[in-house]
Scaffold this motif. Structure first.
Motif, PDB file in Angstrom:
ATOM      1  N   ARG A  51       0.840  -1.203   0.000  1.00 18.62           N
ATOM      2  CA  ARG A  51       0.000   0.000   0.000  1.00 18.62           C
ATOM      3  C   ARG A  51       0.874   1.251   0.000  1.00 18.62           C
ATOM      4  N   TYR A  52       0.503   2.239  -0.809  1.00 17.20           N
ATOM      5  CA  TYR A  52       1.270   3.479  -0.926  1.00 17.20           C
ATOM      6  C   TYR A  52       1.385   4.194   0.412  1.00 17.20           C
ATOM      7  N   THR A 126      -3.345   2.492  -5.755  1.00 14.82           N
ATOM      8  CA  THR A 126      -3.154   2.602  -4.306  1.00 14.82           C
ATOM      9  C   THR A 126      -1.904   1.871  -3.816  1.00 14.82           C
ATOM     10  N   HIS A 127      -1.154   1.234  -4.713  1.00 18.37           N
ATOM     11  CA  HIS A 127      -0.026   0.408  -4.300  1.00 18.37           C
ATOM     12  C   HIS A 127       1.264   0.764  -5.038  1.00 18.37           C
ATOM     13  N   VAL A 128       2.363   0.288  -4.478  1.00 20.54           N
ATOM     14  CA  VAL A 128       3.676   0.418  -5.100  1.00 20.54           C
ATOM     15  C   VAL A 128       4.213  -0.986  -5.333  1.00 20.54           C
ATOM     16  N   VAL A 129       4.635  -1.245  -6.554  1.00 18.80           N
ATOM     17  CA  VAL A 129       5.268  -2.514  -6.890  1.00 18.80           C
ATOM     18  C   VAL A 129       6.768  -2.336  -6.626  1.00 18.80           C
TER      19      VAL A 129
END
Length: 160
Positions: A51-52, A126-129
């Motif tokens: 999650r960011y 909403t996320h960072v890979v």
């Protein structure tokens, strides 16, 4: 569409992991995730999605390294603890600091762990890979993995 997408992904069982790292002050951080994938064998690279807004992601970005702890079938309490946001979670589990770069190893709850250095990251929604180059792998036991799907935890079938 959000609920339909959640339903789709709930129907795709996966393993359960806890990603861990250390803050700049040496404080341990970690969170449960099921968004984990192998990317390459040469060089060994995996990806995790966080999650960011996660404080674990903030710590991971600052240190540039992390550990993926693969949970075994009896580690459901750890999976739930690390998804709860409990600020004292590391006081409730056994962990050790690896000799190499990475985050805390969950010694009683993980059957294997991979220490990684951040290669690169990509934000989407909403996320960072986070792509991590694996530099150390530790196998602690041959225990069955913890699985998650259809919004519940399970063990690998014995007959498999």
């Amino acid at each position: 569409m959000t609920e339909q997408f959640r339903g789709l992904m709930a129907a795709f069982p996966t393993g359960v992991a806890v990603v861990t790292t250390f803050g700049q002050d040496g404080e341990p951080w970690g969170m449960t995730l099921s968004s984990l994938s192998s990317v390459s064998v040469d060089p060994p690279t995996l990806l995790v999605c966080l999650r960011y807004s996660s404080p674990t992601l903030d710590a991971l970005v600052r240190t540039g390294s992390f550990t993926v702890n693969l949970l075994h079938h009896e580690a459901r309490p750890a999976a739930e603890l690390f998804s709860s946001g409990d600020p004292d979670r590391f006081r409730q589990v056994a962990w050790e600091h690896p000799a190499s770069l990475g985050g805390p190893h969950l010694v009683d709850d993980a059957h294997a762990a991979a220490d990684c250095v951040v290669d690169h990251m990509h934000r989407t929604g909403t996320h960072v890979v986070v792509f991590g180059k694996v530099h150390t792998v530790v196998h602690r036991s041959a225990a069955q993995p913890l699985l998650y799907g259809l919004r519940r935890y399970a063990s690998w079938p014995r007959s498999a």
